[in-house]
Structures are given as structure tokens and as C-alpha cells.
Design a protein around this motif. Structure first.
Motif, PDB file in Angstrom:
ATOM      1  N   ALA A 108      12.742 -20.396 -13.751  1.00 30.51           N
ATOM      2  CA  ALA A 108      11.190 -20.289 -13.887  1.00 30.51           C
ATOM      3  C   ALA A 108      10.907 -18.613 -13.511  1.00 30.51           C
ATOM      4  O   ALA A 108       9.929 -18.044 -14.460  1.00 30.51           O
ATOM      5  CB  ALA A 108      10.502 -21.221 -13.082  1.00 30.51           C
ATOM      6  N   TYR A 149      11.585 -16.415 -16.642  1.00 28.69           N
ATOM      7  CA  TYR A 149      10.277 -16.831 -17.487  1.00 28.69           C
ATOM      8  C   TYR A 149       9.214 -15.775 -17.029  1.00 28.69           C
ATOM      9  O   TYR A 149       8.801 -14.982 -18.070  1.00 28.69           O
ATOM     10  CB  TYR A 149      10.098 -18.123 -17.452  1.00 28.69           C
ATOM     11  CG  TYR A 149       9.043 -18.465 -18.547  1.00 28.69           C
ATOM     12  CD1 TYR A 149       9.301 -18.966 -19.765  1.00 28.69           C
ATOM     13  CD2 TYR A 149       7.618 -18.253 -18.211  1.00 28.69           C
ATOM     14  CE1 TYR A 149       8.240 -18.921 -20.623  1.00 28.69           C
ATOM     15  CE2 TYR A 149       6.688 -18.339 -18.944  1.00 28.69           C
ATOM     16  CZ  TYR A 149       6.805 -18.920 -20.426  1.00 28.69           C
ATOM     17  OH  TYR A 149       6.147 -18.911 -21.319  1.00 28.69           O
ATOM     18  N   PHE A 165      15.798 -19.896 -21.493  1.00 22.79           N
ATOM     19  CA  PHE A 165      16.090 -21.352 -22.073  1.00 22.79           C
ATOM     20  C   PHE A 165      17.509 -21.645 -22.292  1.00 22.79           C
ATOM     21  O   PHE A 165      18.166 -20.561 -22.761  1.00 22.79           O
ATOM     22  CB  PHE A 165      15.226 -21.170 -23.199  1.00 22.79           C
ATOM     23  CG  PHE A 165      13.633 -21.442 -22.660  1.00 22.79           C
ATOM     24  CD1 PHE A 165      13.105 -22.923 -22.809  1.00 22.79           C
ATOM     25  CD2 PHE A 165      12.866 -20.434 -22.668  1.00 22.79           C
ATOM     26  CE1 PHE A 165      11.697 -22.774 -22.416  1.00 22.79           C
ATOM     27  CE2 PHE A 165      11.360 -20.503 -22.491  1.00 22.79           C
ATOM     28  CZ  PHE A 165      10.850 -21.791 -22.199  1.00 22.79           C
ATOM     29  N   GLY A 169      16.741 -25.029 -26.160  1.00 20.01           N
ATOM     30  CA  GLY A 169      15.772 -25.310 -25.463  1.00 20.01           C
ATOM     31  C   GLY A 169      14.579 -25.795 -26.241  1.00 20.01           C
ATOM     32  O   GLY A 169      14.424 -25.147 -27.413  1.00 20.01           O
ATOM     33  N   GLY A 196      13.653 -30.019 -12.074  1.00 19.79           N
ATOM     34  CA  GLY A 196      12.881 -28.848 -12.588  1.00 19.79           C
ATOM     35  C   GLY A 196      11.700 -28.516 -11.537  1.00 19.79           C
ATOM     36  O   GLY A 196      11.723 -28.547 -10.124  1.00 19.79           O
ATOM     37  N   PHE A 236       8.650 -27.376 -16.433  1.00 19.14           N
ATOM     38  CA  PHE A 236       9.798 -26.844 -16.602  1.00 19.14           C
ATOM     39  C   PHE A 236      11.076 -27.784 -16.186  1.00 19.14           C
ATOM     40  O   PHE A 236      11.234 -28.088 -15.042  1.00 19.14           O
ATOM     41  CB  PHE A 236      10.250 -25.384 -15.957  1.00 19.14           C
ATOM     42  CG  PHE A 236       9.526 -24.250 -16.609  1.00 19.14           C
ATOM     43  CD1 PHE A 236       8.707 -24.181 -17.716  1.00 19.14           C
ATOM     44  CD2 PHE A 236       9.355 -22.939 -15.764  1.00 19.14           C
ATOM     45  CE1 PHE A 236       8.244 -23.347 -18.277  1.00 19.14           C
ATOM     46  CE2 PHE A 236       8.872 -22.059 -16.093  1.00 19.14           C
ATOM     47  CZ  PHE A 236       8.022 -21.888 -17.651  1.00 19.14           C
ATOM     48  N   ASP A 237      11.785 -28.416 -17.188  1.00 20.98           N
ATOM     49  CA  ASP A 237      12.969 -28.883 -16.857  1.00 20.98           C
ATOM     50  C   ASP A 237      14.204 -28.091 -16.968  1.00 20.98           C
ATOM     51  O   ASP A 237      14.209 -27.332 -17.940  1.00 20.98           O
ATOM     52  CB  ASP A 237      13.321 -30.200 -18.096  1.00 20.98           C
ATOM     53  CG  ASP A 237      12.028 -31.131 -17.814  1.00 20.98           C
ATOM     54  OD1 ASP A 237      11.524 -31.485 -16.876  1.00 20.98           O
ATOM     55  OD2 ASP A 237      12.227 -32.064 -18.739  1.00 20.98           O
ATOM     56  N   ILE A 238      15.172 -28.079 -16.029  1.00 26.03           N
ATOM     57  CA  ILE A 238      16.027 -26.839 -15.618  1.00 26.03           C
ATOM     58  C   ILE A 238      17.194 -27.485 -15.411  1.00 26.03           C
ATOM     59  O   ILE A 238      17.396 -28.588 -14.550  1.00 26.03           O
ATOM     60  CB  ILE A 238      15.449 -26.238 -14.626  1.00 26.03           C
ATOM     61  CG1 ILE A 238      14.385 -25.640 -14.986  1.00 26.03           C
ATOM     62  CG2 ILE A 238      16.800 -25.097 -14.492  1.00 26.03           C
ATOM     63  CD1 ILE A 238      13.790 -24.768 -13.670  1.00 26.03           C
ATOM     64  N   ILE A 242      16.163 -23.311 -18.551  1.00 26.40           N
ATOM     65  CA  ILE A 242      15.200 -24.199 -18.836  1.00 26.40           C
ATOM     66  C   ILE A 242      15.467 -24.979 -20.291  1.00 26.40           C
ATOM     67  O   ILE A 242      15.752 -24.396 -21.223  1.00 26.40           O
ATOM     68  CB  ILE A 242      13.670 -23.287 -19.234  1.00 26.40           C
ATOM     69  CG1 ILE A 242      13.434 -22.559 -17.883  1.00 26.40           C
ATOM     70  CG2 ILE A 242      12.624 -24.423 -19.542  1.00 26.40           C
ATOM     71  CD1 ILE A 242      12.342 -21.588 -18.047  1.00 26.40           C
ATOM     72  N   ALA A 264      10.231 -26.727 -21.574  1.00 27.34           N
ATOM     73  CA  ALA A 264       8.922 -26.510 -20.955  1.00 27.34           C
ATOM     74  C   ALA A 264       7.603 -27.049 -21.696  1.00 27.34           C
ATOM     75  O   ALA A 264       7.378 -26.820 -22.789  1.00 27.34           O
ATOM     76  CB  ALA A 264       8.711 -24.677 -21.202  1.00 27.34           C
TER      77      ALA A 264
END
Length: 164
Positions: A66, A69, A85, A89, A128, A149-151, A156, A159
């Protein structure tokens, strides 16, 4: 017709045949003279209210993906943003889907780069983080948004961007 004044100042504006009547506690009525008060005699419009951000939900350091980003946007670098990403992604930008680094790079170059983010809150969650941000496209104006955000493996994977 009489209007009751309840807890505060009441204002009435009446326009009939080009005559403006303004009555406000502390301002005389102009109905008798047929002229409107000069703009300098009117109270200023209140500034829009924006509550201060709550820091209660921000815990610990921001997830590195994050942070990359946000750093990429600050550096005006669409390539770096896309690199935050996973190769496949997905960005869901207010319902619109952008999939894959190339598409994310084009989207970022057209709609994100040049903007300014202010991180208001971040909340880590399993898999995330959720960010509350203020985004100013082109560096002006702006709106609040929630970014989910799923990480996975430091990248990522998805998003989801929504207005807050």
C-alpha cells in the motif's frame, strides 16, 4: 404569514416582481424600500464542514505494498504504481474493472498520476488493508475514498476503490 423562530436565526428570502425581501435577525427588511441589501451587508457563506480525520483506526506501519502505491502516485510514476500489483492484479474503481499491470498502468497514467493523496486512516485486516484517503485529482478539489487492498506475497492482488 408569520414564521416562528426556533432556536437560532431564521432567514426568509422572498422575490416577487423583482423585489427582494430579506429578513434575518439583525438585518432590516428591505421589502419597504424595494431594494436588496448590498452583498457586503449579507453574512458570509459558511465554509463547507469537513470533520477532522479520526486516527483511531490507524494501527502500526502501513503495509509496504500500500505504501508503494501511495509513493508511486507522489512520485508521478505509473510504472511503479503498476509494479505494486500482482501481474494479474485487479482494480475495481467505483465498479469499473481494470485487470493486469498494463491496464492498471494505463488507468493510473490517465486518472491517478498527477493527483495528490492524503492518508487519513489505515486499518490492517486479514489478507490486506483498508485505507481512508483524500484524493485530489490533478492536485485540486478532491474527495474522500475508501481503498480496500487485498495483498498477497507483498503485492496488491485486488484494489476496490469506493467513495467514502
Amino acid at each position: 404569514m408569520r414564521w416562528p423562530i426556533v432556536a437560532g436565526v431564521a432567514t426568509a428570502v422572498l422575490v416577487v416582481g423583482g423585489v427582494v425581501a430579506v429578513t434575518t435577525s439583525g438585518f432590516p427588511s428591505t421589502a419597504a424600500t424595494g431594494t436588496a441589501p448590498p452583498p457586503s451587508a449579507l453574512p458570509p457563506s459558511p465554509a463547507p464542514f469537513s470533520p477532522p480525520p479520526s486516527r483511531a483506526a490507524s494501527r502500526g506501519p502501513l503495509d509496504p505494498a500500500a505504501q508503494r502505491y501511495l509513493d508511486a502516485v507522489a512520485a508521478k510514476d505509473a510504472d511503479a504504481l503498476a509494479a505494486a500489483f500482482a501481474p494479474d492484479g485487479l482494480v475495481i474503481d467505483v465498479g469499473r474493472e481494470i485487470r493486469g499491470r498494463d491496464a492498471i498502468r494505463r488507468w493510473a497514467a490517465a486518472e491517478v498520476i498527477g493527483g495528490v493523496y492524503t492518508l487519513l486512516e489505515h486499518t490492517p485486516r486479514t489478507g490486506g488493508v483498508t485505507l481512508l484517503v483524500r484524493f485530489q485529482p490533478g492536485g485540486t478539489g478532491g474527495f474522500r475514498a475508501a481503498y480496500h487492498f487485498d495483498i498477497s506475497d507483498g503485492l496488491i492482488t485486488m484494489a476496490t476503490l469506493e467513495y467514502a
